[in-house]
Motif scaffolding. Sequence first.
Motif, PDB file in Angstrom:
ATOM      1  N   PRO A   1       2.118   3.959  10.437  1.00  0.00           N
ATOM      2  CA  PRO A   1       3.181   3.403   9.589  1.00  0.00           C
ATOM      3  C   PRO A   1       3.096   3.965   8.466  1.00  0.00           C
ATOM      4  O   PRO A   1       2.211   4.553   7.756  1.00  0.00           O
ATOM      5  N   THR A   2       4.456   3.664   7.847  1.00  0.00           N
ATOM      6  CA  THR A   2       4.423   4.111   6.290  1.00  0.00           C
ATOM      7  C   THR A   2       4.703   2.977   5.561  1.00  0.00           C
ATOM      8  O   THR A   2       5.570   1.840   6.025  1.00  0.00           O
ATOM      9  N   PRO A   3       4.220   2.720   4.448  1.00  0.00           N
ATOM     10  CA  PRO A   3       4.251   1.449   3.553  1.00  0.00           C
ATOM     11  C   PRO A   3       5.721   0.897   3.506  1.00  0.00           C
ATOM     12  O   PRO A   3       6.603   1.964   3.271  1.00  0.00           O
ATOM     13  N   VAL A   4       5.928  -0.329   3.279  1.00  0.00           N
ATOM     14  CA  VAL A   4       7.160  -0.682   3.180  1.00  0.00           C
ATOM     15  C   VAL A   4       7.047  -1.289   1.686  1.00  0.00           C
ATOM     16  O   VAL A   4       6.028  -2.028   1.135  1.00  0.00           O
ATOM     17  N   ALA A   5       7.877  -0.835   0.636  1.00  0.00           N
ATOM     18  CA  ALA A   5       7.418  -1.015  -0.902  1.00  0.00           C
ATOM     19  C   ALA A   5       7.889  -2.175  -1.329  1.00  0.00           C
ATOM     20  O   ALA A   5       7.361  -2.796  -2.435  1.00  0.00           O
ATOM     21  N   LEU A   6       9.156  -3.012  -0.673  1.00  0.00           N
ATOM     22  CA  LEU A   6       9.626  -4.206  -1.233  1.00  0.00           C
ATOM     23  C   LEU A   6       9.256  -5.272  -0.062  1.00  0.00           C
ATOM     24  O   LEU A   6       9.524  -4.903   1.081  1.00  0.00           O
TER      25      LEU A   6
END
Length: 476
Positions: free
Chosen positions: A466-471
């Motif tokens: 997974p890639t981080p979700v910034a907001l």
Amino acid sequence: MAPQRFREQYDQIQRSMPDVPLAIGPDDAGEFLYEKGVVLARDGEEARLVEDTVRQHFTTFAGLTADHVRRASPETNRSGITRIQVADPGQGDGGGDPAVAGALRALREPEGRTGRRLVSRNHVVSIAVNACPGDEPVPVEADAQPNPAVADGAHTPDSAVGVLVIDTGLMNDYRSYPLLAHTRGDAQVEECGDDGILRQYCGHGTFIAGLVAAVAPNTDITVRGTLNDAGAILESEFGEKLFEAVDQDGWPDVISLSAGTSNGRTDGLLGIDAFMRELRQQRTLLVAAAGNNSSATPFWPAAYADLPGFENAVLSIGALRGDGEFGACFSNHGAWVKAYAPGERLTSALTGFETPVPYVYQHSTYDTCRYGFGYACTCRHPRHTGVLSDEGGSGKPDQVMFEGLAQWSGTSFATPVAVGMIAAHMTARAETDPRKARTQLMDGNREVAEVRGANVPALIPATWSPTPVALPSTRT
């Protein structure tokens, strides 16, 4: 904001089809593209009924002659479709076509008598869509690894799962990517323009093949360049091209198709009706992208998964955002989408392994999500200015270099991830029936995600990161 992107794509696809006048439908609503002045009907008696009805209802078209009707013999036209000209396609602009709309209305009464649709617009089928992928490719660091990462396992010719990718062709240096050493198929036509700049959509089919090979190394992948013309093709030609693709090498275990169109209806596409009926009689599983309109409107052929008789033959795939917990902002959704897979910021092979290739962005990113989502989606990040979005010419489009791998988003890419999971399941279970493998995989799957407030099946490869979700998301 979404209509702006659609109109940018209309302009680009029209330039790629200079001899085919296009209109936006329905009635300029910006849901799909179609050929002006032309309708489709099944060859033979139904085509004659359509032509007679048009003659009877539209005195404007009294000049319609047999020369306007192009019929092909069954030996050369397995799709059984006839194009019927109902007006001068050179008249008017791209904002809808009243003549075609009138012809469709005139045939509603005969449709009621025969029990099935007789006539259709000639839609543009394009790689899944608004009419484009969810975004444009993004360069990655030189030491980046594919995501999903390469699964354990080796290519064994005697047991490899046959996968047919119907898309754009393979880039000239694709074999320099080890995962694609066993891949074959059609070459991409005109990778770069006269200026040496990578053309839009080039590498789409190569990227997809790389995703399949990463998730399922024991696959024999064939890529057919059916959609080399800016990723678009007319519905009247698409059915025949699908037949050509399967005739060339025989029906495969799995077809990966990241293309389609909506049409404002719930009963499929007339132009591929013959192909879909033959598919139903085969053992092949069609895995199709749900499209990138952020809409619940059925997108074909993926939405065949929801039609009686096609439940086992077609699997429709939507896209999850980078964290895998929710649907991606661009992904189509609804009961006709049967599963979702990671489809945001995946990393795979694009081009430039031997020689770096420049690319100029065609679309600008937005200040906010064009679909109203609150997380840092691909509408917003990474920031770039594109040629087609800069109407006044005040901004300088951004240029990047691709050197092998790239990052890309769309249901186009969630689809081959799902294909790879089915193929890997076939290898692990020694299952030779792809439709049984699909059922087994779906029945045994315990992963879920949330899309528009509903829990949906999520097909998550073990090697996907997974890639981080910034907001935080304000809408799911």
